[in-house]
Motif scaffolding. Structure first.
Motif, PDB file in Angstrom:
ATOM      1  N   TRP A  41      68.158  13.643  58.226  1.00 27.98           N
ATOM      2  CA  TRP A  41      68.556  12.504  57.347  1.00 27.98           C
ATOM      3  C   TRP A  41      67.564  11.385  57.375  1.00 27.98           C
ATOM      4  O   TRP A  41      67.246  10.677  56.477  1.00 27.98           O
ATOM      5  CB  TRP A  41      69.993  12.311  57.128  1.00 27.98           C
ATOM      6  N   MET A  44      64.203  12.223  55.743  1.00 25.51           N
ATOM      7  CA  MET A  44      64.092  12.268  54.490  1.00 25.51           C
ATOM      8  C   MET A  44      64.209  11.002  54.014  1.00 25.51           C
ATOM      9  O   MET A  44      63.468  10.590  53.119  1.00 25.51           O
ATOM     10  CB  MET A  44      65.603  13.103  53.985  1.00 25.51           C
ATOM     11  N   THR A  48      61.052   9.175  51.848  1.00 25.26           N
ATOM     12  CA  THR A  48      61.310   8.760  50.461  1.00 25.26           C
ATOM     13  C   THR A  48      60.768   7.404  50.295  1.00 25.26           C
ATOM     14  O   THR A  48      59.933   6.835  49.524  1.00 25.26           O
ATOM     15  CB  THR A  48      62.822   8.704  50.123  1.00 25.26           C
ATOM     16  N   PHE A  73      59.546  13.644  54.347  1.00 24.71           N
ATOM     17  CA  PHE A  73      60.661  14.125  53.480  1.00 24.71           C
ATOM     18  C   PHE A  73      60.837  15.675  53.455  1.00 24.71           C
ATOM     19  O   PHE A  73      62.013  16.201  53.977  1.00 24.71           O
ATOM     20  CB  PHE A  73      60.472  13.659  52.263  1.00 24.71           C
ATOM     21  N   ALA A  77      63.863  17.824  55.179  1.00 26.25           N
ATOM     22  CA  ALA A  77      64.634  18.841  54.113  1.00 26.25           C
ATOM     23  C   ALA A  77      64.539  20.103  54.796  1.00 26.25           C
ATOM     24  O   ALA A  77      65.663  20.762  54.615  1.00 26.25           O
ATOM     25  CB  ALA A  77      64.151  18.680  52.817  1.00 26.25           C
TER      26      ALA A  77
END
Length: 275
Positions: A41, A44, A48, A73, A77
């Protein structure tokens, strides 16, 4: 459940409305064992932010930032653990050092030095001869059971146990390093002992012709707390009491016979206590 989304079970992509709750759960999981989830996380979110910042800039610099953000990212993921196997939130076990046990105990790297000074209304020769016979020292140090003089330079010291068991009484062997008549005595422990140390007794004329200034120095290679645990007295207390008793005995004439005391000795440099 949010925890299922975080672990990626079933290959499901987290829903937008669960993004914030999932992120919070991910970081909470990192602190309790789900370290990899928190790392994903974090990748990610960081990717972003980096991508948005790159799109706001023009030129090659902006394009590279946007591309790097997209890659970060995607790595998060896909569960590629861009930050490695260990999570940034993983903390070392604060109690791990306690499992090392007594085998890892080391002697003090910095010797603990204690010094005591007293002025005695007597000539240096009288004081020197009394101390030179180490068999007299239990009269000055109550924590000693006896001192056996083995030769002109060697002696064996037996302490009194600070505990109820006499079998735990510490003992050590000492060797004289230097004997400067009426001026200086230095000695140190040799062989295996729980109390490795070195010591010196220095005599000099007291100011105002008031007698002799006596300076006792003890340098232990173990902490003062360990000395106190074995002998029932700290190095500072040991030095101060020895000189106080020496002053009392010399000035009141309560000196034991010094006949048959060992003579001679080496005059080499002062050596460090043997490990």
């Amino acid at each position: 459940m949010a925890s299922n989304s975080l672990t990626g079970r079933g290959g499901r992509w987290p829903q937008p409305d669960s993004f914030l709750s999932g992120l919070g759960a991910g970081f909470a999981g990192a602190g309790s064992g789900d370290a990899a989830t928190g790392g994903r996380w974090l990748a990610m979110v960081g990717g972003t932010a980096l991508g948005v910042l790159g799109l706001q800039r023009s030129g090659w610099g902006g394009a590279m930032m946007a591309l790097g953000g997209a890659g970060l990212f995607a790595a998060g993921a896909l569960g590629l653990r861009p930050f490695g196997e260990r999570s940034l939130g993983t903390a070392p076990n604060p109690g791990a050092w306690r499992h090392q046990g007594p085998a890892t105990r080391r002697r003090s790297l910095t010797p603990e030095r204690t010094q005591a000074v007293v002025t005695i209304a007597s000539d240096a020769g009288t004081i020197f001869r009394f101390w030179r016979n180490f068999a007299n020292l239990p009269k000055l140090m109550p924590q000693l059971e006896r001192v056996d003089v083995l030769s002109a330079t060697e002696s064996r010291w037996l302490g009194k146990s600070a505990t109820a068991s006499a079998n735990e009484a510490p003992s050590w062997r000492c060797v004289l390093d230097r004997v400067d008549e009426d001026r200086l005595l230095t000695w140190h422990t040799v062989g295996e002992t729980a109390l490795p140390h070195r010591a010196s007794l220095m005599l000099s004329p007291a100011p105002g012709d008031r007698g002799t200034e006596v300076r006792l120095t003890l340098v232990y290679r173990v902490p003062a707390t360990e000395v106190a645990a074995l002998l029932g007295v700290t190095p500072a207390g040991q030095a101060e009491e020895a000189l106080r008793r020496l002053k009392q005995r010399v000035e009141t004439g309560e000196l034991s016979t010094i006949e048959r005391q060992p003579r001679g000795g080496t005059s080499g440099p002062f050596r460090e206590a043997t490990e």
